[in-house]
Design a protein around this motif. Structure first.
Motif, PDB file in Angstrom:
ATOM      1  N   VAL A 282       0.835  -1.200   0.000  1.00 44.24           N
ATOM      2  CA  VAL A 282       0.000   0.000   0.000  1.00 44.24           C
ATOM      3  C   VAL A 282       0.868   1.247   0.000  1.00 44.24           C
ATOM      4  CG1 VAL A 282      -1.905  -1.158   1.159  1.00 44.24           C
ATOM      5  CG2 VAL A 282      -0.175   0.015   2.518  1.00 44.24           C
ATOM      6  N   LYS A 283       0.282   2.316  -0.545  1.00 43.80           N
ATOM      7  CA  LYS A 283       0.972   3.598  -0.614  1.00 43.80           C
ATOM      8  C   LYS A 283       1.109   4.177   0.791  1.00 43.80           C
ATOM      9  CE  LYS A 283      -0.079   6.100  -4.104  1.00 43.80           C
ATOM     10  NZ  LYS A 283      -0.796   7.011  -5.049  1.00 43.80           N
ATOM     11  N   LEU A 284       2.286   4.715   1.083  1.00 46.16           N
ATOM     12  CA  LEU A 284       2.580   5.265   2.401  1.00 46.16           C
ATOM     13  C   LEU A 284       3.020   6.714   2.262  1.00 46.16           C
ATOM     14  CD1 LEU A 284       2.979   4.613   5.476  1.00 46.16           C
ATOM     15  CD2 LEU A 284       5.354   4.101   4.906  1.00 46.16           C
ATOM     16  N   TYR A 285       2.510   7.549   3.146  1.00 48.83           N
ATOM     17  CA  TYR A 285       2.845   8.973   3.118  1.00 48.83           C
ATOM     18  C   TYR A 285       3.677   9.337   4.345  1.00 48.83           C
ATOM     19  CZ  TYR A 285      -0.810   9.281  -0.438  1.00 48.83           C
ATOM     20  OH  TYR A 285      -1.570   9.116  -1.572  1.00 48.83           O
ATOM     21  N   ARG A 286       4.564  10.342   4.143  1.00 48.49           N
ATOM     22  CA  ARG A 286       5.368  10.943   5.211  1.00 48.49           C
ATOM     23  C   ARG A 286       6.383   9.978   5.826  1.00 48.49           C
ATOM     24  NH1 ARG A 286       0.460  14.296   8.257  1.00 48.49           N
ATOM     25  NH2 ARG A 286      -0.026  15.645   6.476  1.00 48.49           N
ATOM     26  N   THR A 318      -8.149  -1.363   4.071  1.00 53.53           N
ATOM     27  CA  THR A 318      -7.260  -0.504   4.857  1.00 53.53           C
ATOM     28  C   THR A 318      -7.925   0.851   5.040  1.00 53.53           C
ATOM     29  OG1 THR A 318      -6.105   0.306   2.888  1.00 53.53           O
ATOM     30  CG2 THR A 318      -5.161  -1.616   4.000  1.00 53.53           C
ATOM     31  N   GLN A 319      -7.489   1.539   6.080  1.00 51.35           N
ATOM     32  CA  GLN A 319      -7.984   2.891   6.315  1.00 51.35           C
ATOM     33  C   GLN A 319      -7.009   3.868   5.665  1.00 51.35           C
ATOM     34  OE1 GLN A 319      -8.810   3.789  10.392  1.00 51.35           O
ATOM     35  NE2 GLN A 319      -9.391   5.908   9.987  1.00 51.35           N
ATOM     36  N   GLN A 320      -7.504   4.662   4.726  1.00 54.27           N
ATOM     37  CA  GLN A 320      -6.656   5.587   3.972  1.00 54.27           C
ATOM     38  C   GLN A 320      -6.769   7.011   4.510  1.00 54.27           C
ATOM     39  OE1 GLN A 320      -4.500   4.745   1.579  1.00 54.27           O
ATOM     40  NE2 GLN A 320      -5.062   2.571   1.752  1.00 54.27           N
ATOM     41  N   PRO A 321      -5.710   7.802   4.424  1.00 55.02           N
ATOM     42  CA  PRO A 321      -4.370   7.454   3.925  1.00 55.02           C
ATOM     43  C   PRO A 321      -3.553   6.726   5.000  1.00 55.02           C
ATOM     44  CG  PRO A 321      -4.389   9.720   4.625  1.00 55.02           C
ATOM     45  CD  PRO A 321      -5.806   9.221   4.806  1.00 55.02           C
ATOM     46  N   VAL A 322      -2.539   5.996   4.574  1.00 54.93           N
ATOM     47  CA  VAL A 322      -1.635   5.310   5.493  1.00 54.93           C
ATOM     48  C   VAL A 322      -0.432   6.202   5.725  1.00 54.93           C
ATOM     49  CG1 VAL A 322      -0.266   3.240   5.908  1.00 54.93           C
ATOM     50  CG2 VAL A 322      -2.408   3.087   4.609  1.00 54.93           C
ATOM     51  N   LEU A 323      -0.197   6.549   6.994  1.00 51.66           N
ATOM     52  CA  LEU A 323       0.843   7.514   7.337  1.00 51.66           C
ATOM     53  C   LEU A 323       1.938   6.879   8.170  1.00 51.66           C
ATOM     54  CD1 LEU A 323      -1.507  10.469   8.443  1.00 51.66           C
ATOM     55  CD2 LEU A 323      -0.540  10.059   6.162  1.00 51.66           C
ATOM     56  N   ALA A 324       3.175   7.326   7.933  1.00 47.61           N
ATOM     57  CA  ALA A 324       4.303   6.934   8.784  1.00 47.61           C
ATOM     58  C   ALA A 324       4.215   7.709  10.103  1.00 47.61           C
ATOM     59  CB  ALA A 324       5.613   7.218   8.066  1.00 47.61           C
ATOM     60  N   PRO A 325       4.793   7.181  11.205  1.00 46.86           N
ATOM     61  CA  PRO A 325       5.626   5.972  11.250  1.00 46.86           C
ATOM     62  C   PRO A 325       4.779   4.702  11.321  1.00 46.86           C
ATOM     63  CG  PRO A 325       5.477   6.926  13.440  1.00 46.86           C
ATOM     64  CD  PRO A 325       4.739   7.862  12.516  1.00 46.86           C
ATOM     65  N   VAL A 326       5.391   3.602  10.882  1.00 54.39           N
ATOM     66  CA  VAL A 326       4.747   2.286  10.925  1.00 54.39           C
ATOM     67  C   VAL A 326       5.686   1.326  11.650  1.00 54.39           C
ATOM     68  CG1 VAL A 326       3.947   0.336   9.555  1.00 54.39           C
ATOM     69  CG2 VAL A 326       3.445   2.672   8.797  1.00 54.39           C
ATOM     70  N   LEU A 349      -4.312  -7.907   8.895  1.00 56.43           N
ATOM     71  CA  LEU A 349      -3.082  -7.720   8.128  1.00 56.43           C
ATOM     72  C   LEU A 349      -2.147  -6.816   8.924  1.00 56.43           C
ATOM     73  CD1 LEU A 349      -4.564  -7.106   4.573  1.00 56.43           C
ATOM     74  CD2 LEU A 349      -3.066  -9.014   5.207  1.00 56.43           C
ATOM     75  N   VAL A 350      -0.867  -7.179   8.948  1.00 56.83           N
ATOM     76  CA  VAL A 350       0.120  -6.386   9.697  1.00 56.83           C
ATOM     77  C   VAL A 350       1.215  -5.917   8.756  1.00 56.83           C
ATOM     78  CG1 VAL A 350      -0.359  -7.658  11.817  1.00 56.83           C
ATOM     79  CG2 VAL A 350       1.529  -8.394  10.331  1.00 56.83           C
ATOM     80  N   ALA A 351       1.912  -4.867   9.174  1.00 56.98           N
ATOM     81  CA  ALA A 351       3.059  -4.369   8.417  1.00 56.98           C
ATOM     82  C   ALA A 351       4.201  -5.376   8.509  1.00 56.98           C
ATOM     83  CB  ALA A 351       3.491  -3.017   8.960  1.00 56.98           C
ATOM     84  N   LEU A 352       4.778  -5.710   7.367  1.00 54.40           N
ATOM     85  CA  LEU A 352       5.862  -6.686   7.342  1.00 54.40           C
ATOM     86  C   LEU A 352       7.217  -6.044   7.611  1.00 54.40           C
ATOM     87  CD1 LEU A 352       4.768  -8.921   4.329  1.00 54.40           C
ATOM     88  CD2 LEU A 352       4.357  -9.273   6.767  1.00 54.40           C
ATOM     89  N   GLN A 353       7.277  -4.715   7.615  1.00 55.57           N
ATOM     90  CA  GLN A 353       8.508  -4.019   7.977  1.00 55.57           C
ATOM     91  C   GLN A 353       8.142  -2.677   8.592  1.00 55.57           C
ATOM     92  OE1 GLN A 353       7.828  -4.486   4.620  1.00 55.57           O
ATOM     93  NE2 GLN A 353       7.522  -2.376   3.908  1.00 55.57           N
ATOM     94  N   GLY A 354       9.050  -2.149   9.380  1.00 57.54           N
ATOM     95  CA  GLY A 354       8.833  -0.833   9.955  1.00 57.54           C
ATOM     96  C   GLY A 354       9.292   0.258   9.005  1.00 57.54           C
TER      97      GLY A 354
END
Length: 373
Positions: A282-286, A318-326, A349-354
């Motif tokens: 998924v697209k990630l911002y910031r 997913t809930q958009q937008p997806v923002l850092a940090p993750v 579903l979980v993030a596979l990397q930070g």
């Protein structure tokens, strides 16, 4: 990791499948079958009824002992001294003599092939100093595994007030043995044991009747009747069937085979995604990266009607937008599954990397992107 939340549609689907697939002509007092991978129940009758488990008790004895071996508290080659009490114990025996030195390996075989009480008592006394102390550990493990209808009073399975388990609890135990000690399954498939010139044959007739059967154990007492915890594997599918209170050896074998065959013929356990396999990026911002991969921390299996895997549909939410940090392992959404348009389940579903936060210019640029996209 698999979400604890499931749609009521999934529950309804499983109940419907169980009702449709339950085998006919079963004669045992209580029984259950499960898929060994997912733990899902396939068919059941009085599965929570507390009953005497006979020498199926020794499956828990084996579970605790194999755990000790795994932790290097015991070794298969270790020689144990037979205690005097083992000479006097009731039940099946291999005629051990007090003071004899017998290996852990041989004693385990005697217990699991012949249900030998003298071998069992020798093992548990060596492990914990007394049968009573060992039984405390058996009950602790039963509680940890979620065996809520089980209370062990001894390690052998001899009839004793309050010594009881249920078909569902024993299925849980069978699954734990298969899962936690996959490298020790030869103990449960062994057909015979030659000891001191005598050949002891495994009473589990399923080992001769069906080459797919790979354990686990049978038992019998006057109170318990004929009992069995059976495991079988065909291809990548594995099922476990428990039969309690059958009226004869032949009926015990017949009921267990019916449950196993029913489970293989009517259900499939399907591996949809492997652990840490990206399900969606998924697209990630910031963030210092402009995307993040979502997936599962563990393999995702689902249980479905036989032959229906191609009809499963998946939707990522997913809930958009997806923002850092993750954070790695952070829940980021869910995978919604349907089968023929009916809800099958929803899994986290979980993030596979930070992904850490970008610098000031990166964050500013992404803020602009968010406004215009």
């Amino acid at each position: 990791m698999l979400s604890a939340r499931f749609h009521f549609g999934l529950i309804g689907l499983l109940f419907a499948l169980t009702a449709w697939a339950a085998p006919t002509g079963m004669t045992a007092r209580a029984w259950v079958s499960i898929d060994a991978v997912t733990g899902r129940e396939l068919a059941a009758h009085q599965a929570d009824l507390p009953l005497a488990p006979a020498s199926l008790t020794q499956l828990m004895t084996a579970y605790v002992l194999l755990g000790d071996i795994k932790k290097n508290k015991l070794s298969l080659g270790e020689m144990l001294s037979v205690p005097p009490a083992a000479e006097q114990v009731d039940g099946a025996r291999v005629f051990l003599k007090a003071g004899e030195q017998i290996s852990v390996d041989t004693l385990l075989q005697a217990m699991l092939v012949h249900s030998a009480s003298d071998a069992t008592l020798t093992l548990v006394t060596a492990a914990d100093g007394s049968e009573a102390a060992f039984v405390e550990r058996m009950n602790s493990e039963a509680k940890r595994l979620g065996m809520g209808k089980t209370r062990f009073m001894n390690a052998t399975g001899l009839t004793e007030p309050g010594h009881e388990s249920s078909a569902r609890d024993l299925a849980i135990l069978g699954r734990a043995l298969v899962s936690d000690f996959a490298n020790r399954q030869t103990f449960f498939t062994q057909k015979e044991l030659v000891f001191k010139g005598i050949t002891y044959y495994n009473a589990n007739r399923l080992l001769w009747r069906d080459p797919a059967v790979n354990g686990l154990k049978v038992g019998r007492t006057a109170q318990a009747g004929y009992c069995s915890v059976a495991s079988a594997q065909r291809g990548d599918q594995q099922r476990i069937a428990v039969v309690l209170g059958a009226r004869s050896d032949a009926l015990r074998t017949q009921d267990a085979l019916k449950l196993l065959n029913d489970g293989f013929e009517n259900f499939d356990s399907v591996l949809l995604y492997r652990a840490r396999q990206p399900v969606k990026v998924v697209k990630l911002y910031r963030g210092i990266s402009d995307s993040v991969a979502l997936g599962f921390a563990q393999n995702l299996h689902v249980l479905i009607p036989h032959g229906s895997a191609a009809r499963i549909k998946a939707q990522v939410i997913t809930q958009q937008p997806v923002l850092a940090p993750v954070r790695k392992g952070q829940r980021m959404g869910s995978l919604r599954l349907t089968l023929d348009g009916k809800p099958l389940g929803e899994f986290a579903l979980v993030a596979l990397q930070g992904v850490s936060v970008a610098g000031i210019f990166g964050r500013a640029w992404d803020s602009i992107r968010l406004m215009v996209e």
